[in-house]
Design a protein around this motif. Structure first.
Motif, PDB file in Angstrom:
ATOM      1  N   PHE A  44      46.225  32.583  52.300  1.00 16.38           N
ATOM      2  CA  PHE A  44      45.023  33.179  52.896  1.00 16.38           C
ATOM      3  C   PHE A  44      45.073  33.038  54.414  1.00 16.38           C
ATOM      4  CE2 PHE A  44      41.490  33.506  49.455  1.00 16.38           C
ATOM      5  CZ  PHE A  44      42.390  34.043  48.554  1.00 16.38           C
ATOM      6  N   THR A  45      45.482  31.870  54.871  1.00 16.66           N
ATOM      7  CA  THR A  45      45.646  31.651  56.319  1.00 16.66           C
ATOM      8  C   THR A  45      46.763  30.650  56.520  1.00 16.66           C
ATOM      9  OG1 THR A  45      44.634  30.737  58.326  1.00 16.66           O
ATOM     10  CG2 THR A  45      43.639  30.068  56.240  1.00 16.66           C
ATOM     11  N   SER A  84      49.339  28.946  59.581  1.00 15.72           N
ATOM     12  CA  SER A  84      49.569  28.739  61.015  1.00 15.72           C
ATOM     13  C   SER A  84      50.911  28.051  61.204  1.00 15.72           C
ATOM     14  CB  SER A  84      48.484  27.828  61.610  1.00 15.72           C
ATOM     15  OG  SER A  84      47.208  28.399  61.473  1.00 15.72           O
ATOM     16  N   ARG A 117      45.525  19.145  50.166  1.00 17.89           N
ATOM     17  CA  ARG A 117      44.299  19.113  49.350  1.00 17.89           C
ATOM     18  C   ARG A 117      44.343  20.252  48.352  1.00 17.89           C
ATOM     19  NH1 ARG A 117      39.442  21.926  49.376  1.00 17.89           N
ATOM     20  NH2 ARG A 117      37.763  20.821  48.320  1.00 17.89           N
ATOM     21  N   LEU A 145      40.574  27.145  46.956  1.00 19.85           N
ATOM     22  CA  LEU A 145      41.581  27.067  48.014  1.00 19.85           C
ATOM     23  C   LEU A 145      42.359  25.761  47.906  1.00 19.85           C
ATOM     24  CD1 LEU A 145      39.491  28.205  51.142  1.00 19.85           C
ATOM     25  CD2 LEU A 145      41.288  29.524  50.006  1.00 19.85           C
ATOM     26  N   THR A 192      45.289  23.508  50.328  1.00 21.33           N
ATOM     27  CA  THR A 192      45.883  23.422  51.657  1.00 21.33           C
ATOM     28  C   THR A 192      47.188  22.646  51.585  1.00 21.33           C
ATOM     29  OG1 THR A 192      43.695  23.513  52.676  1.00 21.33           O
ATOM     30  CG2 THR A 192      45.490  22.676  54.045  1.00 21.33           C
ATOM     31  N   GLN A 246      51.131  21.719  53.788  1.00 19.38           N
ATOM     32  CA  GLN A 246      51.902  21.662  55.020  1.00 19.38           C
ATOM     33  C   GLN A 246      53.360  21.821  54.651  1.00 19.38           C
ATOM     34  OE1 GLN A 246      50.907  18.414  57.629  1.00 19.38           O
ATOM     35  NE2 GLN A 246      53.050  18.137  58.212  1.00 19.38           N
ATOM     36  N   LEU A 274      50.862  24.792  58.703  1.00 20.16           N
ATOM     37  CA  LEU A 274      49.690  24.399  57.906  1.00 20.16           C
ATOM     38  C   LEU A 274      49.128  25.661  57.292  1.00 20.16           C
ATOM     39  CD1 LEU A 274      47.308  21.980  59.886  1.00 20.16           C
ATOM     40  CD2 LEU A 274      48.421  21.566  57.679  1.00 20.16           C
ATOM     41  N   ALA A 275      48.729  25.600  56.028  1.00 25.33           N
ATOM     42  CA  ALA A 275      48.252  26.821  55.388  1.00 25.33           C
ATOM     43  C   ALA A 275      47.250  26.517  54.295  1.00 25.33           C
ATOM     44  CB  ALA A 275      49.430  27.582  54.782  1.00 25.33           C
ATOM     45  N   SER A 276      46.322  27.456  54.097  1.00 30.20           N
ATOM     46  CA  SER A 276      45.399  27.389  52.968  1.00 30.20           C
ATOM     47  C   SER A 276      45.660  28.591  52.072  1.00 30.20           C
ATOM     48  CB  SER A 276      43.949  27.338  53.459  1.00 30.20           C
ATOM     49  OG  SER A 276      43.716  26.111  54.133  1.00 30.20           O
ATOM     50  N   HIS A 306      42.748  23.237  60.006  1.00 27.71           N
ATOM     51  CA  HIS A 306      42.335  23.589  58.646  1.00 27.71           C
ATOM     52  C   HIS A 306      41.277  22.572  58.213  1.00 27.71           C
ATOM     53  CE1 HIS A 306      45.351  26.762  57.498  1.00 27.71           C
ATOM     54  NE2 HIS A 306      45.771  26.373  58.684  1.00 27.71           N
ATOM     55  N   LEU A 357      47.391  21.213  63.747  1.00 28.19           N
ATOM     56  CA  LEU A 357      48.681  21.331  64.441  1.00 28.19           C
ATOM     57  C   LEU A 357      48.412  21.938  65.809  1.00 28.19           C
ATOM     58  CD1 LEU A 357      51.435  22.928  62.145  1.00 28.19           C
ATOM     59  CD2 LEU A 357      51.508  20.703  63.277  1.00 28.19           C
ATOM     60  N   LEU A 411      38.992  31.956  60.163  1.00 29.12           N
ATOM     61  CA  LEU A 411      38.726  32.547  58.861  1.00 29.12           C
ATOM     62  C   LEU A 411      37.633  31.709  58.221  1.00 29.12           C
ATOM     63  CD1 LEU A 411      39.702  34.738  56.792  1.00 29.12           C
ATOM     64  CD2 LEU A 411      41.014  32.899  55.704  1.00 29.12           C
TER      65      LEU A 411
END
Lengths: 286, 286
Positions: free
Chosen positions: A70-71, A73, A93, A98, A100, A102, A121-123, B75, B121, B280
């Motif tokens: 979804f997002t 970075s 998590r 959602l 999250t 790394q 980093l991402a969700s 996040h 980050l 977001l």
């Protein structure tokens, strides 16, 4: 076989395409994956940042309980080279809607020590579980039909050294943003193109991570030569893309202090805004 | 004392202000910092995400060899509460021009175990070392003079429960984006305001991290009530802000599938675009 069926048969499927093979990961241990970074996605000698983000995105899709970024970075630390790499993921998590995570991509120095290339980093979530409401004031980019746009194959000669990724992509650039190629940049920080994979594989959330960082830099239209390395790139995937070519629009408004932002939008064949991204890049004058 | 000197004397200085005291960190070990999250930056019961980002940003400014956040991605994992917290930082890479770091904010559950609230980050540099070239097509937001804009103190009654952060901020909202406050939202995803700290402290790169996430959500002007929790927020700081009030403009174009983006721009008194951000957020209907 009918002509239509024959055309269909030559299109690579999601899961069985150059992009899928070149982002495929070999599990080494829980959350750890080996990959041989393909030389097929390089621009000059650098491995494309969007391809690398797709590799990391695929690792997180495997490591997390949700499959769709979804997002995401990414901070780019050192330049990646084709060859062996390892991706290490960490589940930060997990939630119902959602999760999250790394991830880091490492390569190896001469002594075999790991050198970190990118940290992410991402969700993640499930795009198919979202309600289908859309309220948007965004409009698809004004771009001529595909057959009136131009790709690397349409030029008199390939740009030297830049051809590897060009063979893997279908990029047809709006002539209005192609002045740089004939020595007459518009001075506007805009780049627009039709985008697909050369083997005809349709887009999915992972290939959107490639799509946002695959066009020539807007800096070219600003009259700058030289390299524009990405410092950080964040992508929001907003919808699963429909089959067919994508339209990608990139805008730079603020070039200041040697840095610029590139804002990308990706639109699918249903006129749906499927991804938004922004990157901060350094301007290295050539 | 002259009137001007008296007015000057009442303005808090950078380093000696509410914002500085409430983001101050107590070193516990190398790269580890304790903090008591202030109840002064809450909206209803939630600690403001921009204040939290500034806390993490300050920790990284201490832990990294560079002091200014160039790009920082956060996040948001679980909701923070006022009270004790710990920030743990990790130096990812140090370079001549840029350094990259990671930081997490933790609070404690009933058994005293750490619960992660936010992971970040970021790449840091030195804003003062950048060349002062600016080529921009971005324009400052069209916003009426400060005395023609409205803040919480100008209304007939404070919004219940929302007052803590309002006492710490100087926010004067463009009447054109204030329809929601009188039950007549414009339907446009726009929010514009003058922004400062209530004690008169001037802006710096760390307070910009607060500024991008301090206005009412654009969702209010889209006619939505309820909460819009941030999933991810990335801020690019593009220049050190000049003294004086800032102008903040926030735009949402795409509300789809229960998520929306908020794009913020922050402009200083010299008409310089000093920060860009995108978040977001989830739409939780109230």
């Amino acid at each position: 076989m009918s002509e239509a069926a024959s055309a269909q048969a030559t299109r690579a499927a999601i899961g069985d395409s150059e992009f899928d093979r070149d982002t495929a990961l070999i599990p080494r241990a829980p959350g750890v994956y080996d990959i041989d970074l393909s030389a097929g996605w390089t621009i000059i000698n650098a491995v494309n940042g969007g391809y690398l983000l797709a590799v990391l995105g695929r690792a997180l899709a495997d490591a997390l309980p949700h499959a769709d970024p979804f997002t995401i970075s990414a901070h780019y630390l050192t330049a990646s080279q084709p060859g062996p790499a390892v991706v290490r993921t960490d589940v930060v998590r997990t939630g119902r809607t959602l999760s999250t995570g790394q991830a880091s991509l490492f390569q190896y120095d001469e002594e075999g020590r790991e050198v970190e290339r990118i940290r992410v980093l991402a969700s993640y979530g499930d795009l198919d579980a979202l309600p289908d409401d859309v309220r948007t004031t965004a409009e698809p980019p004004a771009i001529p039909p595909l057959d009136q746009c131009f790709g690397p194959q349409d030029g008199p000669a390939p740009v030297s050294g830049s051809s590897a990724i060009a063979d893997r992509l279908m990029i047809k650039i709006d002539p209005a943003t192609l002045g740089w190629a004939v020595g007459a940049p518009s001075g506007k920080g805009e780049m627009r193109a039709w985008f697909g994979l050369a083997d005809g594989r349709d887009a999915d959330p992972l290939s959107l991570l490639l799509a946002v960082d695959a066009l020539p830099p807007t800096a070219f239209e600003l009259g700058l030569k030289g390299w524009v390395p990405t410092v950080e790139l964040t992508v929001h995937v907003r919808s699963r893309p429909a089959p067919g070519p994508l339209r990608v629009s990139i805008t730079t408004r603020n070039l200041a202090g040697g840095f610029l932002e590139e804002d990308a939008e990706v639109w699918d064949s249903n006129d749906r805004l499927v991804a938004q991204s922004r990157q901060l890049a350094r301007v290295r004058l050539g």
